[in-house]
Write an enzyme that holds these catalytic residues in place. Structure first.
Site, mmCIF file in Angstrom:
data_model
loop_
_atom_site.group_PDB
_atom_site.id
_atom_site.type_symbol
_atom_site.label_atom_id
_atom_site.label_comp_id
_atom_site.label_asym_id
_atom_site.label_seq_id
_atom_site.Cartn_x
_atom_site.Cartn_y
_atom_site.Cartn_z
ATOM 1 N N GLY A 1 64.775 13.872 44.529
ATOM 2 C CA GLY A 1 64.525 13.818 43.093
ATOM 3 C C GLY A 1 63.607 14.908 42.581
ATOM 4 O O GLY A 1 63.241 14.907 41.419
ATOM 5 N N ARG B 1 71.822 12.967 55.450
ATOM 6 C CA ARG B 1 70.545 13.440 55.984
ATOM 7 C C ARG B 1 69.911 12.299 56.761
ATOM 8 O O ARG B 1 70.279 11.137 56.564
ATOM 9 C CB ARG B 1 69.608 13.897 54.861
ATOM 10 N N GLU C 1 27.098 16.594 70.510
ATOM 11 C CA GLU C 1 27.330 16.663 69.060
ATOM 12 C C GLU C 1 26.462 17.722 68.399
ATOM 13 O O GLU C 1 26.503 17.913 67.196
ATOM 14 C CB GLU C 1 27.094 15.295 68.419
ATOM 15 N N THR D 1 32.233 14.182 67.234
ATOM 16 C CA THR D 1 32.756 15.296 66.432
ATOM 17 C C THR D 1 32.386 15.208 64.956
ATOM 18 O O THR D 1 32.586 16.166 64.225
ATOM 19 C CB THR D 1 34.281 15.421 66.597
ATOM 20 N N ASN D 2 31.859 14.064 64.512
ATOM 21 C CA ASN D 2 31.370 14.022 63.125
ATOM 22 C C ASN D 2 30.165 14.942 62.979
ATOM 23 O O ASN D 2 30.132 15.840 62.138
ATOM 24 C CB ASN D 2 30.969 12.606 62.714
HETATM 25 P P1 ADP Z 1 69.654 15.022 44.971
HETATM 26 O O1 ADP Z 1 69.079 16.032 45.868
HETATM 27 O O2 ADP Z 1 68.763 14.643 43.832
HETATM 28 O O3 ADP Z 1 70.223 13.855 45.709
HETATM 29 P P2 ADP Z 1 72.329 16.062 44.787
HETATM 30 O O4 ADP Z 1 72.510 17.526 44.842
HETATM 31 O O5 ADP Z 1 72.618 15.320 46.026
HETATM 32 O O6 ADP Z 1 70.881 15.740 44.237
HETATM 33 O O7 ADP Z 1 73.240 15.545 43.617
HETATM 34 C C1 ADP Z 1 73.111 14.275 43.075
HETATM 35 C C2 ADP Z 1 74.430 13.598 42.981
HETATM 36 O O8 ADP Z 1 75.355 14.394 42.289
HETATM 37 C C3 ADP Z 1 75.133 13.346 44.306
HETATM 38 O O9 ADP Z 1 74.689 12.205 44.920
HETATM 39 C C4 ADP Z 1 76.559 13.211 43.900
HETATM 40 O O10 ADP Z 1 76.834 11.902 43.526
HETATM 41 C C5 ADP Z 1 76.668 14.132 42.726
HETATM 42 N N1 ADP Z 1 77.336 15.358 43.176
HETATM 43 C C6 ADP Z 1 76.789 16.432 43.758
HETATM 44 N N2 ADP Z 1 77.722 17.340 44.090
HETATM 45 C C7 ADP Z 1 78.897 16.820 43.683
HETATM 46 C C8 ADP Z 1 80.265 17.265 43.752
HETATM 47 N N3 ADP Z 1 80.589 18.428 44.324
HETATM 48 N N4 ADP Z 1 81.194 16.460 43.268
HETATM 49 C C9 ADP Z 1 80.879 15.271 42.712
HETATM 50 N N5 ADP Z 1 79.650 14.798 42.612
HETATM 51 C C10 ADP Z 1 78.655 15.562 43.100
HETATM 52 MG MG MG Z 2 26.208 11.602 65.661
HETATM 53 MG MG MG Z 3 71.568 13.792 46.957
#
Ligand code: ADP
Ligand code: MG
Ligand code: MG
Length: 873
Positions: free
Chosen positions: A87, A338, A743, A765-766
């Protein structure tokens, strides 16, 4: 690959390689970002033509053309740095669209609503992200959301899926008018112009406040830069056979092996996370509300594909994955994978279970859990037997127990915490702007959003307790109140959250200590098999000693005796001793203290039977035991039967310009040997008594603050002669050691001499940090904050050992000490003994043990095992 392509780009490429369906596209590397910033925010030469070539290739794969109204290719532009920063930076979807292309898309798809929805989304995202219309202040409304809301009201609909193509077309026109009004420019129609605008904005977002704050919080260097992923769009908004969602391959809150996800029909991108509509569970087994419809029920085929892919991904990455997907007309596309963020509880369970499944080995399991994160599992939990008034239940988004005062704004949370309050942040939903307040809050409660909402994901990452999506609460931001079932709670009222159960509880709830059982116990067992360092604890009471022993402490590395001097009546005897004019007077007072001290040691030794206990003789300057205000001085005068003036005179005579470098530590024992004598007697008497009872005691008497061998010689003589006398009186022998703290820098430098007299060393170490840097520990707080924020110091040296400076003295002390006594037992008992990075350093320089506060013992055990795995000896 990750360094160059960023986490998102690298994983997209890797998914392609293992045959998972990913929309085609390409990535501008992090090097481009660095070059962009090095070059005054200008793109490197040749980038343009390379991007054009890459688009051409994408067009070829899909048989569509960027900017072609008859068969348009639309793109998503996504940021992605090396470490995931959820985000933190913004994505633009459906890029490469204008009115003409929208009409074309409508014709091609036979679905004008979809075409206009895509355009509507693009203008909104581009307006927010690239043209900066998104409000900075949380109180201000997003102008696009206002227009959207007004249109829904006008048309009498609740959901944006109910808006028609015509409605959306009107909205687009209003969006554009708003943009023109605010920026003074027409909205760009040219797809290429749109693309470069978005790319610039992704690079630009690397330096926005949120991103900078998150980096600072997580120690991510700003040189890393972000990559930009440019990818063909797939559409989750083409109708009811389309969807978008997010999922975890295991439960990120508790680690349970269940597939866990949320999705929305006929939606795109951020809808799921943003809480526009309430998302539905992906599979039947996690469905809790019968009115929900799962993906498994509605789209069995793509659901099965999703299951096959998540299993494949988990096997490939050998870790829990956090995935994002979109279904376009029944066809599943993966948009991201990820290693999923998880709570400490989940991390432990997943590591242990994956070892049992044969996916990873024990050593990998040990490395999977961040030692520091165990802190989350070691804090008191709500007492299950306590009376509590549960006023509402939401989703158990991030476990833990939290009690605090209600605040409704993230900024307020920061202000209140600054003033020393514990707060719970209560919001309808959270957004990235709230991150500062979320970080300082004890717990987070939201009225809306699911397990994958912003609040839930960020809270789990921070290890903060969170209850999300608690629909029963209604928040009035203006009045600063929340209402549950007619009950009104105000800002500042006490509230408790149980993040493991999703409970919202009125008032404060009593807590109990946690236990190392189940998977946590198993992981600790594996860590113990691997580690070389022993882990002891700093404890001054039988209770602390017991807590630590239950957490696996293998001894006490530091028992401070001065804390014992303050309790109850003892302080009177201590003051009497300080006030005495001669040795006889002091001895008389010390005789009163002796039984107390003996009982203290008896209790501690008993709990720590069979394990070594290091007791430090009196360390602080005497004036710390005297009252400093008139009222208390008068009380003391009355008790002692002397005048206020006499008390004042004594306080005056003991006051020092620089008490931390004054009459303290062994200097006290050298001036007043009878103090050391009394303490040695108390220790050995307790040890003798327990030995007679058949309990094995291993006392280690430690002399503080020596700078020369002669100081140790002096104090050791007092200890040994007292011990011999006591053992003869009691008629038993105990094995005891006499050692010293290192110390003072001079003690480290002359360790080869000191070692001639010492049975053991323990690095304090303090004080060593204080004296090496010349920072008074009690005065350094304010300027150290400035030092770390200005980058003059990378860390607070009182929290993380300064390895290159103070660490050298430790190394010298170890090396010279062992030059004299090759088997010299050496430990560390400063605050640093529980800090994972410092533990690794202690392992590397060959210490025998670290000692830390009871609640950090498991952290140190795991950190010691990881230190061995990373630096095998
Ligand atoms: P964040 O890093 O905030 O998760 P993303 O780059 O993953 O942002 O994008 C957020 C959302 O946008 C993804 O979860 C997906 O649902 C949508 N999105 C990203 N790329 C595509 C794409 N090529 N086609 C359709 N939806 C996409
Ligand atoms: Mg001491
Ligand atoms: Mg994402």
């Amino acid at each position: 690959m990750k360094n160059l392509l960023g986490g998102k780009g690298a994983n997209l490429a890797e998914m392609c390689n293992i045959g998972v369906p990913v929309p085609p596209g390409f990535t501008l590397s992090t090097e481009v970002c660095s070059a962009y910033y090095d070059n005054n925010r200008n793109y490197p030469e040749g980038l343009k033509s390379e991007v054009e070539a890459a688009i051409a290739k994408t067009e070829e794969v899909l048989g569509k053309k960027f900017g072609d109204p008859t068969n348009p290719l639309l793109l998503s532009v996504r940021s992605g740095s090396r470490a995931s920063m959820p985000g933190m930076m913004d994505t633009v979807l459906n890029l490469g669209i204008n009115e003409e292309i929208t009409e074309g898309l409508a014709k091609l798809s036979g679905n004008p609503r979809f075409a206009w929805d895509s355009y509507r989304r693009f203008v909104q995202m581009y307006g927010d992200v690239v043209l900066d219309l998104k409000p900075v202040n949380k109180e201000d409304h997003d102008p696009f959301e206002l227009i959207l809301e007004a249109k829904k009201e006008e048309k009498g609909v609740e959901l944006d899926t109910e808006l028609s193509a015509e409605d959306l077309k009107e909205i687009v026109a209003e969006f554009k008018a708003e943009i023109k009004k605010v920026t003074g420019h027409d909205f760009p129609d040219d797809p290429m112009e749109q693309l470069w605008g978005a790319v610039g904005s992704v690079f630009g977002s690397w330096m926005n406040d949120r991103a900078i704050y998150y980096r600072r919080l997580n120690g991510i260097p700003s040189e890393w830069g972000t990559a930009v992923n440019i990818q063909a769009m797939v559409y989750g908004n083409m109708g009811d056979d389309c969807a978008t969602g997010v999922a975890f391959t295991r439960d990120p809150a508790n680690g349970e092996k269940i597939f866990y996800g949320e999705y929305l029909i006929n939606a795109q991108g951020e809808d799921v996370v943003a809480g526009v509509r309430t998302p539905q569970p992906v599979n039947d087994s996690t469905k809790s509300d019968p009115s929900h419809a799962t993906l498994q029920e509605l789209m069995p085929k793509p659901y099965q594909d999703l299951v096959d892919i998540y299993l494949k991904l988990e096997k490939h990455y050998k870790d829990m994955q956090d995935i994002e997907f979109t279904i376009q007309k029944g066809k599943l596309w993966m948009l991201q994978t990820r290693n999923g963020k998880r709570t400490a509880e989940a991390a432990v369970r997943i590591a242990v279970e994956m070892e049992k499944e044969g996916l990873i080995d024990k050593n990998t399991a040990i490395k999977r859990v961040e030692a520091e994160s165990l802190d989350q599992l070691l804090h008191p939990m709500f007492d299950p037997n306590a009376d509590k008034n549960v006023i509402a239940t939401g989703l158990p988004a991030s476990p833990g127990a939290a009690t605090g005062k209600i605040v409704f704004h993230a900024e307020d949370a920061e202000v209140w915490v600054e003033k020393g309050e514990d707060v719970l942040l209560v919001r309808t939903e959270t957004s990235p702007e709230d991150i500062g307040g979320m970080h300082v809050a004890k717990g987070i409660l939201t009225a809306r959003g699911g397990m994958t909402s912003h609040a839930a994901v960020v809270a789990r990452g921070m290890g903060t307790c969170c209850v999300a999506g608690c629909g029963a609460i209604e928040i009035d931001l203006k009045k600063k109140t929340m209402t549950v079932d007619g009950k009104v709670l105000k800002e500042g009222d006490w509230l408790s959250l149980d993040g493991s159960k999703g409970e919202v509880i009125e008032g404060k709830v009593p807590t109990i200590d946690p236990e190392l059982s189940g998977d946590f116990g198993i992981l600790m067992g594996w860590a113990d098999e691997v580690r070389h360092l022993n882990v002891r604890t700093n404890a001054d009471t039988p209770h602390d000693a017991e807590v630590a022993r239950n957490f696996g402490a293998e001894g006490i590395g530091l028992c401070r005796t001065e804390h014992m001097f303050f309790e109850g009546d003892r302080i009177k005897a201590v003051r009497e001793m300080i006030l005495a004019d001669d040795e006889a007077g002091r001895r008389k007072a010390l005789t009163k203290l002796l039984p107390y001290q003996r009982d203290d040691f008896y209790g501690i030794f008993k709990v720590m039977h069979d394990l070594p206990v290091t007791v430090r003789t009196l360390d602080p300057p005497l004036h710390e035991f005297l009252p400093h205000d008139d009222a208390n001085q008068q009380v003391m005068a009355d008790e002692m039967g002397i005048t206020l003036e006499e008390v004042k005179a004594k306080v005056e005579s003991l006051s020092e310009f620089n008490p931390m470098l004054g009459h303290r530590g062994c200097r006290l024992g050298i001036t007043y040997p009878e103090i050391t004598e009394m303490q040695a007697r108390a220790i050995i008497e307790a040890a003798c008594d327990l030995t007679k009872e058949g309990i094995n005691v291993l006392p280690e008497i430690m002399i503080p603050l020596i700078g020369t061998k002669a100081e140790l010689v002096d104090q050791k003589k007092v200890v040994v002669s007292t011990a011999e006398k006591v053992m003869e009186e009691k008629g038993v022998k105990v094995n005891y050691l006499v050692g010293t703290m290192i110390e003072i820098p001079r003690a480290a430098l002359t360790a080869h001499e000191v070692a001639e007299e010492a049975d053991f060393f323990s690095f304090g170490t303090n004080d060593l940090t204080q004296m090496t840097f010349g920072y008074s520990r009690d005065d350094a707080g304010p300027f150290l904050k400035e030092y770390t924020s200005k980058g003059i110091l990378s860390d607070d040296p009182f929290q993380t050992l300064d390895q290159s400076g103070v660490g050298q003295l430790v190394e010298i002390g170890v090396q010279r000490g062992r030059q004299t006594k090759p088997d010299l037992k050496i430990g560390i008992c400063g605050e640093h003994g529980g800090d994972p990075r410092s533990v690794e350093f202690c392992h590397k320089v060959g210490l025998n043990y670290v000692s830390c506060s009871p609640y950090r013992v498991p952290i140190a055990r795991l950190a010691a095992a990881q230190a061995q795995l990373n630096n095998p000896v």
